[in-house]
Design a protein around this motif. Structure first.
Motif, short mmCIF file in Angstrom:
data_model
loop_
_atom_site.label_atom_id
_atom_site.label_comp_id
_atom_site.label_asym_id
_atom_site.label_seq_id
_atom_site.Cartn_x
_atom_site.Cartn_y
_atom_site.Cartn_z
N UNK A 855 0.82 -1.22 0.00
CA UNK A 855 0.00 0.00 0.00
C UNK A 855 0.85 1.26 0.00
N UNK A 856 2.15 1.13 0.29
CA UNK A 856 3.02 2.30 0.32
C UNK A 856 4.44 1.86 -0.01
N UNK A 857 5.07 2.60 -0.90
CA UNK A 857 6.44 2.30 -1.32
C UNK A 857 7.28 3.56 -1.19
N UNK A 858 8.52 3.41 -0.71
CA UNK A 858 9.42 4.54 -0.58
C UNK A 858 10.76 4.18 -1.22
N UNK A 859 11.49 5.19 -1.65
CA UNK A 859 12.76 4.98 -2.34
C UNK A 859 13.89 4.77 -1.34
N UNK A 860 15.01 4.29 -1.87
CA UNK A 860 16.17 4.01 -1.02
C UNK A 860 16.74 5.29 -0.42
N UNK A 884 14.46 2.25 -16.98
CA UNK A 884 15.43 1.22 -17.38
C UNK A 884 16.39 0.87 -16.26
N UNK A 885 16.42 1.69 -15.22
CA UNK A 885 17.33 1.47 -14.10
C UNK A 885 16.52 1.01 -12.89
N UNK A 886 17.01 0.00 -12.20
CA UNK A 886 16.30 -0.52 -11.04
C UNK A 886 16.37 0.46 -9.87
N UNK A 887 15.34 0.47 -9.08
CA UNK A 887 15.25 1.33 -7.90
C UNK A 887 14.95 0.45 -6.69
N UNK A 888 15.79 0.55 -5.67
CA UNK A 888 15.55 -0.20 -4.45
C UNK A 888 14.40 0.45 -3.71
N UNK A 889 13.41 -0.36 -3.33
CA UNK A 889 12.20 0.15 -2.69
C UNK A 889 11.94 -0.54 -1.37
N UNK A 890 11.24 0.16 -0.50
CA UNK A 890 10.91 -0.34 0.83
C UNK A 890 9.46 0.02 1.14
N UNK A 891 8.93 -0.69 2.14
CA UNK A 891 7.60 -0.35 2.65
C UNK A 891 7.75 0.05 4.13
N UNK A 906 7.30 -9.48 10.49
CA UNK A 906 7.03 -9.29 9.06
C UNK A 906 8.24 -8.72 8.35
N UNK A 907 8.87 -7.73 8.96
CA UNK A 907 10.06 -7.12 8.36
C UNK A 907 11.20 -8.13 8.29
#
Length: 969
Positions: A855-860, A884-891, A906-907
């Motif tokens: 439900x929520x994503x944030x960038x590295x 075209x470039x990968x982005x590391x994402x977190x919740x 969960x984490x």
């Protein structure tokens, strides 16, 4: 009139005439085209009082979101499409068009027979057979109109070498061209070694003369140049080889690729051959639907048509089964993407191809497209009754072919929503759009009923053994299992006769019945149940038949994520198949828009400009303004309502209206300037009342008047409500109230955490942190805002549930990075904008939640700035749509101080699954995903990692970087 005004009048008339001619010239040169297009769109939207109903011969079968969820993700087995086509044929549809390009053959499938054995399924053959059975079936072709690469001497030399030997590599072809172009030595011709078509490159001599080496280096071709030329050379060779008739593919492969054709495995060269061979066979099949350019007779013309360079066609098997074809491309101007018109004919390889809607209309009307003739402003086709179908066309401009003929103005109707464009009161809300799941479900039911019918024959056999004569006759000659009507007729007397025999048993208590009597009653009950099933199916078939009988069916994309959508005068985004439907309707109903010649608009422009000149010269500025305004309104009203709406004639508005405005403005301005000169001293005196210090202050402090652009590190956030469109369609006016409550709850949360709201986008909100006032805690404030927004949403949902309203589900995307901020727009209509990749990434992160089940994503970078204040879990290295470039994402899950044990677990488990995946330990990643499901419940994220890990285990990647590519927004 004063002496000054009398002396000034002649100059006014001269100036008015000059301004009028300038406007007419600008209009003729196309400089007023953007304004003209705006007027065009406004008339299409609002001038429909006299628009006749569209043709009732069309039904849209939509591949929508529900179909992709119900039937499965695309591509479907073509056997499924075949069953749908058959169902539409059985429903009485007269013509069928597939607005789908099936250019690649589908692999063979496997199905299970009723006896449990497996059989091979040729999906392409099944669909081809269904199209053949349908009769009037149309498969489309998509052309590419990009200009061919220029045939420079450099490219011509490469083509020559490759035509002689298609199996050369880039280096070998470059060397051959270089050696052919190299100057001969002084003592005679070059004798250096070269690689002949029959020489094995691996054993060819490696030495060259110095001249050859220098020339080779100068003529080295890039990989793109080489592949493009090889593709063209292979197509030419295939075309030449089959000029006298088709040859077996193995024979052609051996002819063109003598050294490669029997090598084990599949090389890129062989794949290219297969693609080009299939394309050439498709083109050969499609050629029968094309037209030889007709010879222009008296009163006719040879039209300028858009010329196609490349083509994307159905696989040959499907093209061979179709009865007609047409191209599906849309043409736009270089500076305007809106679809307003479409050329009815294009050309490819010297042949003329009709547009898809024209081909479908010809099939339904029984018109032979080969009867086409071209007249100035007309496309003429001969109808079966001998009468001509005259279609008005005009000259238009395409983005690749310049000026071309046969453009048909699409006569739009309906409102701004393509889904309801047929819902006019005069149409009695005729439904023209049906989901493809309707015939699919009926086809699926037909299979079930047929299977049950086949098994029900056992019950009828039992009745026959007991002595039911009609059952004996049935068993002796049973109808086909899928012949529903015949089975109903044959089962009715069986049930009547068996019911009479069963009369005494029905009155007997079940406990007193013998085994034979029970078997008899069970068999009778089974036949009765089958009769009800067959009748119910027949009723459903009758409903579909009532809608489809005698109609033309167009199957096309209407799903949300499809790229086949275009802006039109009525819609910001309209499925291409709907545009086809409007064009087809015009061709069937005969309701066309006729574009008047350019000279008509020019004469009107000159006439209205001279009338405005007289008004401005004769009356005072105020009265001239009123008269000019009335003149402009009158012309717009007559043009829009009488000429356009009632008469279906498109006459220019931009030129005449611009002439009225510019002539009045110019003459009034000159008049005021001239009169101002008479009062120069008074004007200068009143100018002194303006304090120059005020102007100087504004100039010295521009930041108070406008915020100029700055590059800042910012945290940008996008939120959106999932499924709110469906929510709004369900609740209608109540949705506005709910949305207002939602925004009123969320806005204070944003502002309380120092956020700046940029805009509200329906149910979405864009806000940011870090500008115009710097904020070192921007990332923490942004994440805290998002978490609190979800908490507030829970409270709102609790209220909605008590009011018997659906829950709201929110998604959020957070990205930290550099962005350009500052005022954007006009002085009187500006906004504080935040532009750049950071903004785009935040929006795509919000949308990416759908793909990964969060439900929520944030960038590295956001996580980096949080400094461990929040509990987050890794989601993945995502390649977002359009990136075209990968982005590391977190919740983010919670603040560290507020995190529960369940959230921490969960984490931890998510991190375990992610770490195994990144390390390419796919088996361990699957195990961790399973453990995550056991502890936290099944989720889309764990299913995604499990699916990708299984894929990598089956086909280990060569260069694994742990990236996950998202395919949909």
């Amino acid at each position: 009139m004063t002496l000054f005004r009398r002396n000034f009048a002649p100059r006014k008339f001269a100036l008015g005439a000059i301004l009028t001619l300038i406007v007419a010239g600008l209009d003729w040169a196309g400089q007023l085209a953007p304004i003209e297009r705006w007027f065009y769109d406004e008339r299409a939207r609002h001038c429909q009082r006299f628009t006749p109903p569209p043709s009732d011969r069309l039904v849209h079968i939509d591949i929508d979101d529900a179909a992709l969820e119900t039937i499965g993700s695309w591509p479907w087995p073509r056997t499924t499409l075949a069953e749908i086509v058959d169902e539409l044929r059985l429903a009485g549809a007269e013509a069928l068009a597939l607005d789908i390009i099936l250019a690649e053959p589908q692999p063979l499938g496997v199905s299970r027979r009723p006896d449990g054995t497996l059989e091979e399924v040729d999906h392409d053959a099944n669909l081809a057979a269904a199209l053949k059975r349908f009769g009037k079936s149309m498969v489309p072709v998509s052309f590419t109109f990009d200009p061919k690469p220029a045939l420079t001497p450099r490219r011509a030399a490469l083509l020559k070498v490759l035509r002689a030997d298609l199996e050369l590599s880039t280096e070998e072809a470059s060397d051959k061209v270089a050696s052919q172009n190299a100057p001969a030595p002084a003592n005679g011709p070059a004798t250096g070694p070269t690689t002949s078509p029959t020489t094995n490159p691996a054993t060819a001599p490696a030495t060259r003369t110095a001249t050859e080496t220098g020339a080779a280096k100068a003529e080295r071709y890039s990989e793109d140049e080489f592949l493009s030329a090889r593709r063209e050379a292979m197509a030419q060779r295939l075309r030449e080889a089959q000029a006298g008739g088709a040859h077996p593919v193995a024979e052609l492969r051996a002819l063109l690729l003598p050294r490669t054709h029997n090598q084990p495995g599949t090389s890129s060269l062989l794949r290219e051959f297969e693609t080009q061979y299939r394309l050439e066979r498709s083109l050969a099949e499609m050629t029968r639907f094309s037209v030889t350019p007709p010879t222009a007779a008296a009163g006719e013309i040879t039209p300028k048509l858009a010329g196609a360079t490349d083509v994307l066609a159905m696989v040959p098997q499907l093209a061979r089964a179709a009865s007609t074809s047409g191209y599906v491309n849309y043409f736009t101007r270089p500076d305007d993407p809106v679809i307003r018109a479409i050329p009815l004919w294009v050309t490819h390889e010297g042949r003329l191809y009709p547009q898809m809607d024209l081909a479908l209309a010809c099939a339904l009307r029984g018109i032979d497209p080969h009867s086409v003739r071209f007249r100035p402003g007309q496309v003429v086709l001969r109808q079966p009754d001998g009468q001509d179908l005259v279609i008005p066309v005009r000259e238009g401009i395409s983005d690749v072919s310049g000026t071309v003929d046969t453009f048909l103005d699409i006569p739009w109707f309906g409102g701004g929503d393509w889904k309801t464009m047929y819902d006019y009161p005069a149409y009695q809300r005729i439904v023209r759009h049906f989901p493809i799941t309707l015939p699919w479900a009926l086809a699926d039911t037909r299979k079930i009923v047929a299977r049950n019918n086949a098994q029900a024959d056992k019950a009828i056999g039992i009745l026959a053994e007991i002595g039911v004569d009609s059952a004996k006759a049935f068993i002796a000659k049973p109808p086909a299992a899928d012949d529903i009507e015949a089975r109903i007729k044959r089962m009715e007397p069986i049930i009547r006769e068996a019911s009479e025999l069963a009369g005494p048993y029905l009155k007997t208590p079940p406990s007193e019945l013998g085994p034979d009597e029970k078997v008899f009653l069970d068999a009778l009950s089974a036949v009765q149940r089958l009769l009800r099933e067959n009748r119910a199916f027949l009723d459903k078939s009758a409903e579909l038949r009532a809608t489809m009988k005698g109609k033309a069916i167009v199957i096309g994309w209407a799903a949300t994520g499809t790229v086949d959508k275009y802006p039109t005068p009525l819609h910001s985004s309209c499925p291409g198949v709907v545009i086809h439907g409007v064009t087809f309707s015009a061709l069937m109903s005969g309701h066309f828009w006729h574009t008047a010649p350019v000279w008509v608009t020019m004469l009107i422009t000159i006439g209205l400009g001279l009338m405005t000149t007289f008004i401005a010269a004769r009356f005072s500025p105020l009265r001239a303004l009123a008269a000019t305004f009335m003149l402009a309104i009158a012309y717009v009203a007559i043009n829009a309502n009488l000429v356009f709406d009632y008469g279906d004639r498109i006459v220019g508005l931009a030129g005449p209206v611009a002439a009225i405005i510019i002539v009045w403005s110019g003459l009034t301005l000159v008049r005021l300037i001239a009169e101002a000169r008479e009062r120069a001293r008074i004007t200068r005196r009143f100018q002194s009342y303006v304090d120059p210090a005020l102007v100087k202050y504004v100039i010295e402090h521009p930041e108070l008047a406008r915020l100029e652009g700055q590059v800042r590190e910012m945290t940008v956030i996008f939120t959106d409500l999932a499924g709110f469109t469906t929510f709004a369609e369900t609740l209608r006016e109540k949705a506005v109230s709910v949305l207002g409550r939602y925004i009123s709850r969320m806005t204070p949360v944003i502002r309380r955490h120092k956020g700046l709201v940029h805009r509200f986008m329906g149910d979405g909100i864009m806000f940011s942190y870090g500008a115009p006032i710097a904020n070192p805690e921007q990332a923490a404030d942004g994440v805290a805002t998002v978490l609190e927004m979800f908490d507030v949403l829970e409270g709102l949902n609790a209220e909605l549930i008590t009011e018997c309203l659906p829950r709201l589900n929110m998604r959020a995307g957070v990205c930290t990075g550099t962005a350009v901020v500052g005022d954007s727009g006009a002085d009187d209509a500006a906004e504080y904008a935040c532009l750049g990749d950071t903004t785009n990434t935040a929006a795509r992160l919000e949308s990416a939640n759908k793909s990964v089940g969060t439900s929520k994503l944030i960038s590295a970078r956001t996580v980096e700035l949080l400094s461990g204040q929040f509990l987050v879990r890794p989601i993945g290295r995502l390649i977002l749509v359009g990136k075209t470039v990968a982005l590391m994402t977190y919740e983010p899950l919670a603040k560290i101080a507020d995190a529960t044990e369940a959230q921490k677990e969960l984490a931890r488990l998510t991190t375990l699954m992610f770490d195994h995946f990144i390390a390419a330990r796919f088996t361990d990643s699957i195990a961790a995903a399973n453990l995550l499901d056991e502890v936290a419940g099944k989720s889309k994220l764990s299913a995604l990692y499990r699916e990708i890990s299984l894929e990598h285990l089956a086909a280990p990647p060569l260069d694994f970087k742990g990236h996950i590519v998202l395919r949909e927004k």
